[in-house]
Design an enzyme around this catalytic site. Structure first.
Site, PDB file in Angstrom:
ATOM      1  N   GLY A  11       4.135  -0.616   9.153  1.00  0.00           N
ATOM      2  CA  GLY A  11       2.854  -1.226   9.507  1.00  0.00           C
ATOM      3  C   GLY A  11       2.913  -2.729   9.335  1.00  0.00           C
ATOM      4  O   GLY A  11       3.911  -3.371   9.684  1.00  0.00           O
ATOM      5  N   ARG A  84      -5.969  -1.516   1.372  1.00  0.00           N
ATOM      6  CA  ARG A  84      -7.408  -1.727   1.184  1.00  0.00           C
ATOM      7  C   ARG A  84      -7.974  -2.364   2.438  1.00  0.00           C
ATOM      8  O   ARG A  84      -7.275  -3.100   3.132  1.00  0.00           O
ATOM      9  CB  ARG A  84      -7.642  -2.657  -0.009  1.00  0.00           C
ATOM     10  CG  ARG A  84      -7.259  -2.036  -1.324  1.00  0.00           C
ATOM     11  CD  ARG A  84      -7.808  -2.823  -2.484  1.00  0.00           C
ATOM     12  NE  ARG A  84      -7.124  -4.092  -2.677  1.00  0.00           N
ATOM     13  CZ  ARG A  84      -7.572  -5.076  -3.439  1.00  0.00           C
ATOM     14  NH1 ARG A  84      -8.741  -4.941  -4.047  1.00  0.00           N
ATOM     15  NH2 ARG A  84      -6.894  -6.187  -3.605  1.00  0.00           N
ATOM     16  N   HIS A 182      -0.950  -4.327 -11.521  1.00  0.00           N
ATOM     17  CA  HIS A 182      -1.352  -5.029 -10.293  1.00  0.00           C
ATOM     18  C   HIS A 182      -2.798  -4.643  -9.956  1.00  0.00           C
ATOM     19  O   HIS A 182      -3.098  -4.135  -8.896  1.00  0.00           O
ATOM     20  CB  HIS A 182      -0.401  -4.628  -9.158  1.00  0.00           C
ATOM     21  CG  HIS A 182      -0.606  -5.374  -7.884  1.00  0.00           C
ATOM     22  ND1 HIS A 182      -0.722  -6.740  -7.813  1.00  0.00           N
ATOM     23  CD2 HIS A 182      -0.700  -4.931  -6.610  1.00  0.00           C
ATOM     24  CE1 HIS A 182      -0.881  -7.099  -6.549  1.00  0.00           C
ATOM     25  NE2 HIS A 182      -0.880  -6.022  -5.796  1.00  0.00           N
TER      26      HIS A 182
HETATM   27  N1  APR Z   1       5.714   8.205   5.822  1.00  0.00           N
HETATM   28  C1  APR Z   1       6.000   7.021   6.399  1.00  0.00           C
HETATM   29  N2  APR Z   1       5.090   6.131   6.790  1.00  0.00           N
HETATM   30  C2  APR Z   1       3.810   6.441   6.587  1.00  0.00           C
HETATM   31  C3  APR Z   1       3.405   7.648   5.992  1.00  0.00           C
HETATM   32  C4  APR Z   1       4.423   8.551   5.600  1.00  0.00           C
HETATM   33  N3  APR Z   1       4.139   9.741   5.029  1.00  0.00           N
HETATM   34  N4  APR Z   1       2.058   7.658   5.935  1.00  0.00           N
HETATM   35  C5  APR Z   1       1.627   6.492   6.463  1.00  0.00           C
HETATM   36  N5  APR Z   1       2.691   5.741   6.851  1.00  0.00           N
HETATM   37  C6  APR Z   1       2.710   4.442   7.501  1.00  0.00           C
HETATM   38  C7  APR Z   1       1.541   4.242   8.451  1.00  0.00           C
HETATM   39  O1  APR Z   1       1.749   4.946   9.687  1.00  0.00           O
HETATM   40  C8  APR Z   1       1.514   2.736   8.619  1.00  0.00           C
HETATM   41  O2  APR Z   1       2.241   2.310   9.757  1.00  0.00           O
HETATM   42  O3  APR Z   1       2.555   3.388   6.558  1.00  0.00           O
HETATM   43  C9  APR Z   1       2.188   2.234   7.320  1.00  0.00           C
HETATM   44  C10 APR Z   1       1.281   1.360   6.479  1.00  0.00           C
HETATM   45  O4  APR Z   1       1.036   0.197   7.185  1.00  0.00           O
HETATM   46  P1  APR Z   1      -0.381  -0.546   7.173  1.00  0.00           P
HETATM   47  O5  APR Z   1      -1.473   0.469   7.359  1.00  0.00           O
HETATM   48  O6  APR Z   1      -0.311  -1.679   8.122  1.00  0.00           O
HETATM   49  O7  APR Z   1      -0.486  -1.075   5.649  1.00  0.00           O
HETATM   50  P2  APR Z   1       0.222  -2.353   5.005  1.00  0.00           P
HETATM   51  O8  APR Z   1      -0.703  -3.511   5.051  1.00  0.00           O
HETATM   52  O9  APR Z   1       1.589  -2.501   5.529  1.00  0.00           O
HETATM   53  O10 APR Z   1       0.260  -1.901   3.461  1.00  0.00           O
HETATM   54  C11 APR Z   1       1.036  -0.795   3.052  1.00  0.00           C
HETATM   55  O11 APR Z   1       1.284  -1.594   0.786  1.00  0.00           O
HETATM   56  O12 APR Z   1       0.325  -3.449  -0.296  1.00  0.00           O
HETATM   57  C12 APR Z   1       0.242  -2.068  -0.047  1.00  0.00           C
HETATM   58  O13 APR Z   1      -2.132  -1.656  -0.233  1.00  0.00           O
HETATM   59  C13 APR Z   1      -1.029  -1.699   0.659  1.00  0.00           C
HETATM   60  O14 APR Z   1      -0.816   0.663   0.228  1.00  0.00           O
HETATM   61  C14 APR Z   1      -0.679  -0.346   1.204  1.00  0.00           C
HETATM   62  C15 APR Z   1       0.798  -0.502   1.585  1.00  0.00           C
END
Ligand code: APR
Length: 317
Positions: A11, A84, A182
């Site tokens: 993501g 978040r 954190h």
């Molecule tokens: N396996 C692999 N990828 C997954 C899974 C899974 N089981 N479930 C969700 N994802 C992927 C989503 O499809 C998405 O593309 O994780 C990605 C998360 O990306 P974003 O929603 O853009 O979140 P991001 O801002 O990258 O943050 C990710 O890091 O800092 C922390 O709080 C934040 O928990 C969050 C994480």
């Protein structure tokens, strides 16, 4: 350069990481896995690879919706989890409120790592940070040096940026350390904040430093409030890359890292942010800091918050 770096979640944070892992030539192969369809991981990697002739990198990639792309990775970075995001009423959830959803995702991530790269060093970024690392530990039981979380380097960078602005000096002159969990109780360590080797208080008055420390604790929420959807992703990715480079190049760099404490700082069996030496073996040493009585009390309060969330993790089978 490592042989293979795995990246789980492509993501916002994972996207910046993938791009930078290519650009900085940190592994021969970057493996990106994401469940999002039709095939987000493949699409992101193809996009980056098509730009590779321009930036001049021959990094290869493996990508897909299945964890098998991680096969044999030396290092795995976990960004899988919901971030978040600002609620319709304008309020901002705590990181801890992500726990239920992200625990389920983390269990899938742990299973993927266990099956395809059980010997990898694991660096986790998903929130709530300390609790998710704790869950990975519970599921994988890796040696202590092979599992860590990224938070302190980001929180410290935020602190450094604010101090540099207030002092009117280069960010490169400011070193600082934010320890503990954190969460909103994280602990900016003022006694470690230095500007070109001098105490920060020589440049910034105590009241301004106190305000900066309050802002640092809430800095993630400040960005979320402005973005509207999702949370900060460039600075978290850069902070993780700092840790990855310390490992890949065996730098022995001291970085605030969420690591398993087994008696250090008087904490037993919890993952908490402390200064560690990062090198090719991962967490090579935990540094014991001499904290002031105020910092010690704040650290203990932060550890209590980490323990509360860890207990919630333990309650989920
Ligand atoms: N396996 C692999 N990828 C997954 C899974 C899974 N089981 N479930 C969700 N994802 C992927 C989503 O499809 C998405 O593309 O994780 C990605 C998360 O990306 P974003 O929603 O853009 O979140 P991001 O801002 O990258 O943050 C990710 O890091 O800092 C922390 O709080 C934040 O928990 C969050 C994480």
């Amino acid at each position: 350069m490592l042989n293979k770096i795995g990246l789980i979640g492509g993501g916002n944070i994972g996207g910046v990481l993938a791009q930078e892992l290519f650009r900085r030539n940190l592994a021969k192969t970057v493996a990106l896995m994401d469940v999002k369809g039709p095939d987000l991981a493949k699409g992101k990697c193809l996009d980056i690879a098509e730009g590779s002739p321009i930036i001049g990198t021959d990094v290869r990639y493996a990508a897909g919706k299945d964890y098998d792309v991680l096969q044999g990775a030396d290092l795995v970075i976990n960004t899988a989890g919901v971030p978040r995001t600002k609620r319709p009423d304008g309020t901002i959830p705590t990181r801890e409120e992500l726990l239920a959803t992200n625990l389920q995702i983390t269990d899938q991530v742990a299973e993927g790592i266990r099956r395809y790269c059980p010997d990898a060093i694991v660096l986790s970024i998903a929130n709530p940070l300390d609790a998710i690392v704790y869950r990975l530990y519970q599921k994988l039981h890796p040696p202590k040096h092979k599992l860590m979380g990224m938070a302190g380097e980001l929180d410290s960078a935020r602190y450094r940026y604010f101090v540099a602005q207030a002092a009117g000096v280069s960010v490169e002159n400011v070193v600082a350390m934010v320890l503990g969990g954190h969460g909103d109780d994280m602990v900016p360590i003022r006694s470690c904040c230095r500007i070109a080797g001098m105490p920060a208080t020589k440049f910034v008055d105590e009241k301004t430093l106190t305000d900066i420390e309050t802002r640092t604790r809430k800095a993630g929420g400040e960005v979320i409030g402005m973005l509207g959807v999702g949370s900060a992703f460039v600075s978290p990715a850069l902070a993780a890359l700092e840790m990855v480079e310390a490992i890949v190049f065996d730098k022995k760099k001291i970085i605030a890292t969420c690591a398993l404490l087994e008696g250090e700082y008087g904490v037993q069996g919890l993952f908490v942010g402390v200064p560690v030496v990062l090198g090719r073996n991962g967490v090579e040493k935990i540094i014991q800091l001499d904290l002031t009585p105020e910092e010690k009390a704040a650290f203990e309060k932060s550890v209590a918050a980490v323990k509360k969330t860890a207990d919630e993790v333990l309650a989920v089978a």
